[in-house]
Design a protein around this motif. Structure first.
Motif, PDB file in Angstrom:
ATOM      1  N   GLY A   1       0.806  -1.202   0.000  1.00  0.00           N
ATOM      2  CA  GLY A   1       0.000   0.000   0.000  1.00  0.00           C
ATOM      3  C   GLY A   1       0.843   1.257   0.000  1.00  0.00           C
ATOM      4  O   GLY A   1       2.078   1.208   0.149  1.00  0.00           O
ATOM      5  N   THR A   2       0.140   2.386  -0.155  1.00  0.00           N
ATOM      6  CA  THR A   2       0.799   3.696  -0.160  1.00  0.00           C
ATOM      7  C   THR A   2       0.101   4.600   0.836  1.00  0.00           C
ATOM      8  O   THR A   2      -1.121   4.836   0.714  1.00  0.00           O
ATOM      9  CB  THR A   2       0.758   4.335  -1.557  1.00  0.00           C
ATOM     10  N   TYR A   3       0.855   5.094   1.820  1.00  0.00           N
ATOM     11  CA  TYR A   3       0.300   5.989   2.842  1.00  0.00           C
ATOM     12  C   TYR A   3       0.959   7.357   2.670  1.00  0.00           C
ATOM     13  O   TYR A   3       2.182   7.472   2.594  1.00  0.00           O
ATOM     14  CB  TYR A   3       0.598   5.435   4.238  1.00  0.00           C
ATOM     15  N   ILE A   4       0.104   8.411   2.611  1.00  0.00           N
ATOM     16  CA  ILE A   4       0.592   9.777   2.433  1.00  0.00           C
ATOM     17  C   ILE A   4       0.119  10.615   3.614  1.00  0.00           C
ATOM     18  O   ILE A   4      -1.089  10.716   3.860  1.00  0.00           O
ATOM     19  CB  ILE A   4       0.100  10.386   1.113  1.00  0.00           C
TER      20      ILE A   4
ATOM     21  N   LYS B   1       5.489  10.459   2.078  1.00  0.00           N
ATOM     22  CA  LYS B   1       4.842   9.296   1.489  1.00  0.00           C
ATOM     23  C   LYS B   1       5.618   8.023   1.803  1.00  0.00           C
ATOM     24  O   LYS B   1       6.845   8.014   1.777  1.00  0.00           O
ATOM     25  CB  LYS B   1       4.734   9.482  -0.026  1.00  0.00           C
ATOM     26  N   TYR B   2       4.835   6.963   2.099  1.00  0.00           N
ATOM     27  CA  TYR B   2       5.446   5.641   2.290  1.00  0.00           C
ATOM     28  C   TYR B   2       4.781   4.663   1.346  1.00  0.00           C
ATOM     29  O   TYR B   2       3.548   4.549   1.301  1.00  0.00           O
ATOM     30  CB  TYR B   2       5.276   5.156   3.727  1.00  0.00           C
ATOM     31  N   GLU B   3       5.624   3.950   0.584  1.00  0.00           N
ATOM     32  CA  GLU B   3       5.131   2.914  -0.322  1.00  0.00           C
ATOM     33  C   GLU B   3       5.816   1.607   0.041  1.00  0.00           C
ATOM     34  O   GLU B   3       7.049   1.540   0.027  1.00  0.00           O
ATOM     35  CB  GLU B   3       5.447   3.260  -1.774  1.00  0.00           C
ATOM     36  N   GLY B   4       5.008   0.591   0.380  1.00  0.00           N
ATOM     37  CA  GLY B   4       5.630  -0.673   0.731  1.00  0.00           C
ATOM     38  C   GLY B   4       4.693  -1.586   1.483  1.00  0.00           C
ATOM     39  O   GLY B   4       3.467  -1.523   1.317  1.00  0.00           O
ATOM     40  N   ASP B   5       5.301  -2.422   2.330  1.00  0.00           N
ATOM     41  CA  ASP B   5       4.537  -3.432   3.050  1.00  0.00           C
ATOM     42  C   ASP B   5       3.966  -2.866   4.345  1.00  0.00           C
ATOM     43  O   ASP B   5       4.607  -2.060   5.037  1.00  0.00           O
ATOM     44  CB  ASP B   5       5.438  -4.625   3.389  1.00  0.00           C
ATOM     45  N   PHE B   6       2.721  -3.325   4.651  1.00  0.00           N
ATOM     46  CA  PHE B   6       2.080  -3.018   5.930  1.00  0.00           C
ATOM     47  C   PHE B   6       1.710  -4.323   6.626  1.00  0.00           C
ATOM     48  O   PHE B   6       1.359  -5.307   5.976  1.00  0.00           O
ATOM     49  CB  PHE B   6       0.786  -2.202   5.714  1.00  0.00           C
ATOM     50  N   VAL B   7       1.827  -4.323   7.947  1.00  0.00           N
ATOM     51  CA  VAL B   7       1.393  -5.447   8.763  1.00  0.00           C
ATOM     52  C   VAL B   7       0.535  -4.884   9.887  1.00  0.00           C
ATOM     53  O   VAL B   7       1.043  -4.224  10.810  1.00  0.00           O
ATOM     54  CB  VAL B   7       2.583  -6.238   9.338  1.00  0.00           C
ATOM     55  N   LYS B   8      -0.795  -5.082   9.763  1.00  0.00           N
ATOM     56  CA  LYS B   8      -1.747  -4.626  10.781  1.00  0.00           C
ATOM     57  C   LYS B   8      -1.541  -3.154  11.124  1.00  0.00           C
ATOM     58  O   LYS B   8      -1.236  -2.800  12.269  1.00  0.00           O
ATOM     59  CB  LYS B   8      -1.652  -5.493  12.030  1.00  0.00           C
TER      60      LYS B   8
END
Length: 516
Positions: A123-126, A132-139
């Motif tokens: 996902g991408t979180y802004i 901005k962060y683009e990459g893996d998310f865990v919970k």
């Protein structure tokens, strides 16, 4: 050769001039044998070297500025208030599931994978401020691998743990030409890593980091090409290390404190030289340093072959010391601000000039005349002042009236074979050695032992250890250095040792003839 020396001197750092050529030592003869100009003052001896005007350790900070590392340190905000204001995407039993787009309270957005109502997967979180962060998310937590992009364009790509740079990754700063690749811990450079301070990659550091600070062991290459390799503390050279100034052809190996030389060390100035000359064109100081200056007890090896050992104060010889001139003469006594305090009595070798100019006094000071006598610039040796031999053991067997002639005969014998002796010296001194920075090799005791064995000196009922003891007793060598394999020998010393051993082994065979 003289032109090469002048060009080399001009290339040196003018603001921090080191003893970089034989002309820096007025009391010693130049390499071509011509006498150096003496101080015309009758009350003071010429200085023995030129002190550094600026500690060599501080020189690099002035000549190679780097971007402010604090300005390149970025932080990753922690995801705390995740209150969703709106959501577009799939749901399962009322929970966000699959791919979706969410807008959080405060203006932050997320586009990517959901699982059981949480951000999970790619996902991408802004953030609202543009990070901005683009990459893996865990919970709901950025984990594993990802890319951070700050509003100014700076980026990080690598491992991420709990939303922070942690593990191995690469950072590039967009506002300054700084990039780092290596290990991270909680968002800071920590562990092994390399940082580059310019786009050309000519200014860099590679080594240990402790929370954004250079600490431990590392190599620092400066834009000028100069290199430091050793220990660091609080972003400064601190501990044991080696600095090589390629711009001025210098090298220092030893202890550092707060970025400058402090403690025991060896500073060497390498110079250009002609092949197969006797002396290495290098000036070398081995001893104590304080704040980048020669201070305390130390030993200075001059390019001409002379050696000073004694006390130093702020780069100057000051206190008790021993100066051994290139012809083997020795002065023991007091020095003050680089000058000999009391000149030795040369037993009538120096003429007493009248004090009154009207009586025809030459335009040379008595102190300069004494210095020339000590240094051997007026030597009567057939081999020249730089190869004046110590024949005291041989000559004492003869009446005083015959000593001069016998001395000449020995010198004639050496002179007839000097080419071969030089060749032998150069061959053995280079065994097992890498390329020399100043195109020369000094024979060590280990090389000398190899030569003695190859020539079967030990077949004359004398061991190598016995030979060391004979030479040590004849030359006042300290007991702890008699058998040291690392002791270096100049060509002059090598020839003297051969004569002394030949006398020790064969003098009984020729004694009847001599007495006759």
């Amino acid at each position: 050769m003289v032109k090469e020396k002048k060009r080399a001197d001009k290339k040196g750092d003018k603001s921090a001039r080191s003893p970089s050529s034989p002309s820096d030592y007025p009391e010693f003869a130049k390499q071509d044998g011509s006498a150096a100009r003496q101080d015309a003052s009758p009350s003071a001896a010429p200085p023995l070297d030129v002190p550094l005007k600026d500690p060599a350790g501080k020189r690099e900070a002035k000549s190679d500025s780097v971007p402010n590392e604090d300005a390149t340190q970025y932080e990753e905000p922690v995801l705390t208030k995740l209150i969703v204001e709106s959501y577009e995407g799939e749901k399962v039993r009322g929970l966000y599931e699959g791919e979706g787009f969410a807008i959080f309270q405060g203006g932050c957005t997320y586009r990517g994978m959901f699982s059981e109502g949480l951000m999970h997967g790619q996902g991408t979180y802004i953030w609202a401020d543009g990070l901005k962060y683009e990459g893996d998310f865990v919970k709901n937590v950025p984990m594993n691998h990802g890319v951070f992009t700050w509003p100014d364009g700076s980026t990080y790509e690598g491992e991420v743990v709990s939303g922070m740079r942690h593990g191995f990754g690469m950072f590039k700063c967009s506002t300054q030409p700084v990039s780092y690749i290596g290990h991270w811990c909680h968002g800071k450079r920590h562990g092994k890593g390399s940082i580059y301070y310019n786009q050309e990659g000519t200014s860099w550091y590679e080594g240990d980091w402790i929370y954004n600070i250079r600490k431990g062991w590392g190599i620092r290459c400066y834009k000028s090409g100069n290199i430091y390799e050793g220990q660091w503390e609080n972003n400064m050279r601190h501990g044991e290390g080696r600095m090589r100034w390629l711009t001025t052809n210098e090298e220092y190996t030893g202890q550092w404190r707060h970025g400058v030389q402090n403690g025991l060390g060896t500073h060497t100035w390498f110079l250009k030289r002609i092949p197969y000359s006797q002396y290495p064109l290098r000036n070398e100081y081995v001893g104590e340093f304080v704040n980048g200056y020669r201070h305390g007890h130390g030993k200075f090896y001059y390019a001409s072959g002379a050696v000073y050992e004694g006390e130093w104060v702020s780069n100057k010889k000051h206190g008790m010391g021993r100066l051994t001139f290139k012809n083997g003469r020795v002065y023991d006594g007091l020095f003050s601000k680089d000058h000999i305090v009391v000149f030795p009595n040369l037993d009538g070798e120096v003429m007493s000039y009248p004090n009154s100019p009207s009586e025809g006094a030459p335009a040379v000071s008595i102190s300069a005349e004494i210095m020339r006598k000590l240094d051997g610039n007026e030597s009567n040796s057939l081999l020249g002042s730089s190869l004046e031999l110590d024949l005291s053991l041989l000559l004492k067997m003869y009446p005083e009236r015959d000593q001069s002639e016998e001395k000449k005969q020995v010198e004639y014998a050496v002179l007839r074979n000097i080419t071969e002796l030089r060749r032998i010296y150069n061959f053995y001194s280079s065994l097992g050695c890498d390329r020399s920075l100043d195109n020369t090799f000094l024979m060590t005791k280990l090389h000398f032992w190899r030569f003695l064995k190859d020539c079967r000196f030990h077949h004359h009922n004398i061991t190598l250890a016995d030979m060391d003891r004979v030479l040590g007793a004849n030359n006042d060598i300290p007991v702890e250095e008699i058998h040291s394999p690392f002791t270096t020998l100049l060509l002059r010393t090598f020839l003297n040792y051969l004569l002394q051993l030949a006398y020790h082994i064969h003098h009984k065979e020729y004694q009847p003839f001599i007495l006759r």
